[in-house]
Enzyme design. Structure first.
Site, PDB file in Angstrom:
ATOM      1  N   ARG A 170      43.531  39.809  48.682  1.00  0.00           N
ATOM      2  CA  ARG A 170      43.079  39.210  49.931  1.00  0.00           C
ATOM      3  C   ARG A 170      43.349  40.006  51.193  1.00  0.00           C
ATOM      4  O   ARG A 170      42.918  39.608  52.277  1.00  0.00           O
ATOM      5  CB  ARG A 170      43.674  37.802  50.068  1.00  0.00           C
ATOM      6  CG  ARG A 170      43.030  36.812  49.148  1.00  0.00           C
ATOM      7  CD  ARG A 170      43.652  35.437  49.320  1.00  0.00           C
ATOM      8  NE  ARG A 170      44.835  35.227  48.498  1.00  0.00           N
ATOM      9  CZ  ARG A 170      45.704  34.253  48.674  1.00  0.00           C
ATOM     10  NH1 ARG A 170      45.557  33.415  49.686  1.00  0.00           N
ATOM     11  NH2 ARG A 170      46.733  34.104  47.856  1.00  0.00           N
TER      12      ARG A 170
ATOM     13  N   CYS B  51      43.972  34.772  44.255  1.00  0.00           N
ATOM     14  CA  CYS B  51      43.483  36.154  44.442  1.00  0.00           C
ATOM     15  C   CYS B  51      44.551  37.066  45.054  1.00  0.00           C
ATOM     16  O   CYS B  51      45.067  36.800  46.142  1.00  0.00           O
ATOM     17  CB  CYS B  51      42.238  36.154  45.325  1.00  0.00           C
ATOM     18  SG  CYS B  51      41.620  37.815  45.691  1.00  0.00           S
TER      19      CYS B  51
ATOM     20  N   TRP C 262      36.342  44.219  43.592  1.00  0.00           N
ATOM     21  CA  TRP C 262      36.387  45.230  42.546  1.00  0.00           C
ATOM     22  C   TRP C 262      37.484  44.816  41.568  1.00  0.00           C
ATOM     23  O   TRP C 262      38.319  43.951  41.865  1.00  0.00           O
ATOM     24  CB  TRP C 262      36.677  46.623  43.127  1.00  0.00           C
ATOM     25  CG  TRP C 262      37.815  46.644  44.099  1.00  0.00           C
ATOM     26  CD1 TRP C 262      39.145  46.772  43.812  1.00  0.00           C
ATOM     27  CD2 TRP C 262      37.721  46.514  45.525  1.00  0.00           C
ATOM     28  NE1 TRP C 262      39.880  46.731  44.975  1.00  0.00           N
ATOM     29  CE2 TRP C 262      39.037  46.573  46.038  1.00  0.00           C
ATOM     30  CE3 TRP C 262      36.645  46.358  46.421  1.00  0.00           C
ATOM     31  CZ2 TRP C 262      39.318  46.473  47.406  1.00  0.00           C
ATOM     32  CZ3 TRP C 262      36.929  46.259  47.781  1.00  0.00           C
ATOM     33  CH2 TRP C 262      38.245  46.318  48.258  1.00  0.00           C
TER      34      TRP C 262
ATOM     35  N   GLU D  15      42.952  42.983  34.603  1.00  0.00           N
ATOM     36  CA  GLU D  15      41.994  41.926  34.241  1.00  0.00           C
ATOM     37  C   GLU D  15      41.256  42.307  32.963  1.00  0.00           C
ATOM     38  O   GLU D  15      40.992  41.479  32.096  1.00  0.00           O
ATOM     39  CB  GLU D  15      40.963  41.721  35.356  1.00  0.00           C
ATOM     40  CG  GLU D  15      41.549  41.293  36.685  1.00  0.00           C
ATOM     41  CD  GLU D  15      40.445  41.040  37.697  1.00  0.00           C
ATOM     42  OE1 GLU D  15      40.141  41.958  38.476  1.00  0.00           O
ATOM     43  OE2 GLU D  15      39.877  39.930  37.697  1.00  0.00           O
TER      44      GLU D  15
HETATM   45  N1  ARG Z   1      39.058  38.224  35.721  1.00  0.00           N
HETATM   46  C1  ARG Z   1      37.639  38.244  35.799  1.00  0.00           C
HETATM   47  C2  ARG Z   1      37.090  39.276  34.799  1.00  0.00           C
HETATM   48  O1  ARG Z   1      37.835  39.909  34.114  1.00  0.00           O
HETATM   49  C3  ARG Z   1      37.140  38.593  37.190  1.00  0.00           C
HETATM   50  C4  ARG Z   1      37.693  37.745  38.324  1.00  0.00           C
HETATM   51  C5  ARG Z   1      37.492  38.351  39.708  1.00  0.00           C
HETATM   52  N2  ARG Z   1      38.141  39.624  39.814  1.00  0.00           N
HETATM   53  C6  ARG Z   1      38.130  40.407  40.892  1.00  0.00           C
HETATM   54  N3  ARG Z   1      38.748  41.542  40.818  1.00  0.00           N
HETATM   55  N4  ARG Z   1      37.508  40.069  41.999  1.00  0.00           N
HETATM   56  O2  ARG Z   1      35.910  39.488  34.701  1.00  0.00           O
END
Ligand code: ARG
Length: 358
Positions: A68, A65, A233, A238
């Site tokens: 953090r 992560c 968030w 991602e």
């Molecule tokens: N990578 C995952 C997604 O695209 C989420 C993982 C957690 N991500 C976060 N920003 N807490 O759905």
């Protein structure tokens, strides 16, 4: 877990907890109680503040992560007293709503009783269904093909759209899993558009506001919480560089490149690279426009470096998985790329589970 193993893990965590919270004077008595409880019952119950702090240290120890820096700021819902399936669904809906917080996303975790065999089948509380056509092509999110199949087996009606929110599926003990549709009014969906490229919106892309991971086990002091959904968030990449771009996900780069007028047969025009950047720009722009909290990977990288410095000041070494911390685009432009990392796994932590249908 064997009793000696549990004793060891309990002692390790509780000493850390009481030391970091300046409660060392309370530790000796507490340890006697815990030891007796483990010897008598083979397990023990964490006090409210021990569990609360454990969820946060588990986040602090999450090597993959990048977010953090904010590990101390998480809303913790202690749901260990809930028994009924109705109350569990209600609390999951509440998690979605309060964590989304009208767009000002709040890091949140809900912890259910570790002894009650509560299992949330969803990998995330919010997710889009994936369907396989008979010719092998897919509709929706291919990542959810297996879970979607399970939902259909349980009686959920497939809608065959690109972005169908899946129901919540909860199982207690050996009972048949129960599914329920999430009330649409607590779900925030962000339509994706580009600030300059008009035709971008014709791709009809969208994503949900809040990534709530529900397929990881929280381990604190040797106690394993299999139902402990948590969220932060989104970081834009991602969605933009993985969910929309991976060939085994929505695979949008060829479509984006085409609407940008790029030649897909040219090897040196870097059409994929140019498309992925505009797609990521669109994701960040659209979330911002919708008033939903999101972070870009440059800012996240800076925050991670700050986290490393802060931890060093507390005499704690940060462990991290470089291959996850470095963002999937423009890696070398971020400071984390140039930072060495140690991937030792510490406890408390969040661990992957075997999916219930496997
Ligand atoms: N990578 C995952 C997604 O695209 C989420 C993982 C957690 N991500 C976060 N920003 N807490 O759905």
């Amino acid at each position: 877990m064997s009793e000696t193993n549990l004793l060891e893990k309990a002692e390790m965590y509780l000493t850390l907890c009481y030391r970091e919270l300046n409660k060392e004077h309370l530790y000796p008595n507490r340890w006697v109680t815990v030891k007796n409880e483990i010897e008598k019952k083979g397990t023990y119950e964490l006090l409210d503040f021990e569990l609360n702090y454990g969820t946060k240290v588990a986040w602090r120890n999450s090597n993959k992560c990048i977010g953090r820096l904010f590990w101390k700021a998480m809303d913790v819902f202690d749901r260990r007293s809930l028994n009924s399936i109705d109350a569990i669904f209600e609390s999951l809906f509440e998690h979605i709503e309060l964590a989304t917080n009208g767009g000002n996303i709040k890091s949140t975790i809900s912890v259910f009783d570790s002894n009650k065999e509560i299992l949330i089948w969803n990998p995330q509380l919010l997710s889009f269904a994936g369907y396989q056509n008979s010719d092998g092509t897919t509709i929706g999110d291919p990542k959810q093909l297996d879970f979607t199949k399970e939902c259909i087996k349980l009686g959920w009606e497939p809608k065959m759209g690109q972005f169908d929110i899946l129901p919540l599926v909860v199982q207690i003990g050996q009972e048949t899993p129960v599914w329920r549709e999430i009330p649409p009014e607590i779900i925030t969906i962000i339509p994706i558009e580009h600030p300059e490229i008009e035709s971008f919106k014709d791709l009809k892309l969208q994503w949900y506001s809040t990534p709530i991971i529900s397929n990881m086990t929280l381990e604190v002091g040797g106690i394993e919480f299999k139902a402990a959904p948590f969220n932060g968030w989104y970081m834009g990449t991602e969605i933009g560089a993985r969910n929309f771009s991976d060939e085994n996900r929505y695979n949008m780069l060829p479509k984006v490149a085409k609407l940008m007028g790029l030649n897909l047969r040219d090897k040196i025009n870097l059409w994929k690279d140019r498309a992925i950047i505009e797609l990521n720009h669109a994701v960040l722009y659209s979330f911002k426009k919708a008033g939903v909290k999101i972070i870009d990977h440059h800012t996240a990288s800076k925050q991670f470096m700050q986290f490393m410095k802060k931890e060093a000041k507390e005499n704690r070494e940060v462990t991290a998985d470089w291959s996850w911390i470095v963002p999937p685009i423009s890696g070398s432009t971020t400071e984390v790329f140039h930072t060495e990392m140690n991937d030792t796994v510490k406890s408390p932590n969040y661990f992957y589970r075997v999916e219930p249908w496997e």
